[in-house]
Design a protein around this motif. Structure first.
Motif, short mmCIF file in Angstrom:
data_model
loop_
_atom_site.label_atom_id
_atom_site.label_comp_id
_atom_site.label_asym_id
_atom_site.label_seq_id
_atom_site.Cartn_x
_atom_site.Cartn_y
_atom_site.Cartn_z
N GLY A 140 -20.92 61.97 7.38
CA GLY A 140 -19.74 62.14 8.21
C GLY A 140 -18.62 62.90 7.52
N LEU A 141 -18.41 62.67 6.23
CA LEU A 141 -17.33 63.34 5.51
C LEU A 141 -17.57 64.84 5.43
N ALA A 142 -18.78 65.24 5.07
CA ALA A 142 -19.10 66.66 5.01
C ALA A 142 -19.07 67.29 6.40
N THR A 143 -19.48 66.52 7.40
CA THR A 143 -19.45 67.00 8.78
C THR A 143 -18.03 67.30 9.22
N ILE A 144 -17.10 66.41 8.88
CA ILE A 144 -15.70 66.61 9.26
C ILE A 144 -15.16 67.90 8.66
N GLU A 145 -15.45 68.14 7.38
CA GLU A 145 -14.96 69.35 6.73
C GLU A 145 -15.46 70.61 7.46
N ARG A 146 -16.72 70.59 7.89
CA ARG A 146 -17.26 71.76 8.59
C ARG A 146 -16.70 71.88 10.00
N LEU A 147 -16.49 70.75 10.66
CA LEU A 147 -15.95 70.79 12.02
C LEU A 147 -14.53 71.35 12.05
#
Length: 260
Positions: A78-85
């Motif tokens: 989720g943390l890496a996903t947020i950065e990409r989003l």
């Protein structure tokens, strides 16, 4: 993270449904949230994903206004996903779905640019209200864990180079350890109060009310100004103070002593 300017969230058009992306690896969670939102007026689920990598791909294809993201997912967490989003253009407002006791990951995600968070066991009305608030640019903070997360963020928790992006607000993520709201920024100076020196009197009033947790509409009513004007002031506050989100700006208000 690169040091390029992060895209701004899209201006929400209230004349059309709020477009929502739902990402969670648990089918039962996705099914329950989908049912709730399907019966909510003015909200449309435009995409679903079972892992972070798929969430980023679907978000780029469907351009949602709001992305509801499980903080713990396979393939890309989720943390890496947020950065990409938040690096997408236009970027969605990201609201995390989490469980009680996961304060550390919630804190990291907020520093990474998430709009806020909800507990997975929050009720249907809380979910619907959160989606509408996020689409309108307001922070979303579940009362079940807000106090613990705010306390952790004020202590500077979870903001180490190993766990937080280093691009700062311009890079769409958190600042490295020792910076962030407590560190330097466009407002100048290393003390939190120094970060406010470039604000106008009206912007300081808006920041004070942000720190007290008021939404844009409530701020406008209290100050006698329109919601659009409030949004403009909030954007100016984020730019001048070097903060990434309303949550970070609210924390800065506390650190600077603007809010008791």
């Amino acid at each position: 993270m690169t040091d390029q300017t992060a895209p701004a969230p899209p201006a929400f058009d209230a004349s059309r449904p709020i477009r929502v992306l739902l990402a969670d690896d648990e089918e039962m969670i996705r099914h329950g949230v989908r049912l709730i939102l399907r019966h909510a007026e003015g909200i449309e689920v435009v995409g679903e994903a079972v892992n972070g990598e798929e969430a980023v791909r679907v978000a780029a294809e469907t351009r949602p206004d709001v992305a509801l993201i499980d903080i713990r997912m396979p393939v890309l967490d989720g943390l890496a996903t947020i950065e990409r989003l938040v690096a997408l253009d236009p970027r969605p407002q990201v609201v995390m779905l989490t469980t009680f006791g996961d304060d550390d990951n919630v804190t990291r995600a907020l520093w990474s640019g998430a709009t806020g968070f909800l507990l997975k066991d929050d009720g249907p009305q809380e979910l619907i209200t959160a989606v509408r608030a996020a689409a309108g640019g307001d922070a979303v903070l579940s009362p079940g864990v807000t106090g613990a997360v705010i306390a952790r963020m004020l202590r500077g928790g979870s903001r180490t180079p190993a766990t937080a992006p280093t691009g700062g607000p311009a890079g769409g993520g958190a600042s490295p350890a020792g910076s962030g709201p407590a560190g330097g920024g466009p407002g100048g100076g290393n003390r939190p109060a120094d970060r406010l020196t470039g604000l106008t009197e009206r912007e300081r009033e808006v920041l004070l009310l942000l720190g007290r947790g008021l939404a844009n509409g409530d701020i406008g009513r209290q100050l006698g100004i329109g919601t659009g004007t409030v949004k403009s002031h909030v954007s100016a506050i984020l730019e001048k103070t070097g903060t990434e989100s309303r949550v970070q700006a609210a924390l800065l208000a506390y650190q600077a002593g603007l809010v008791d």
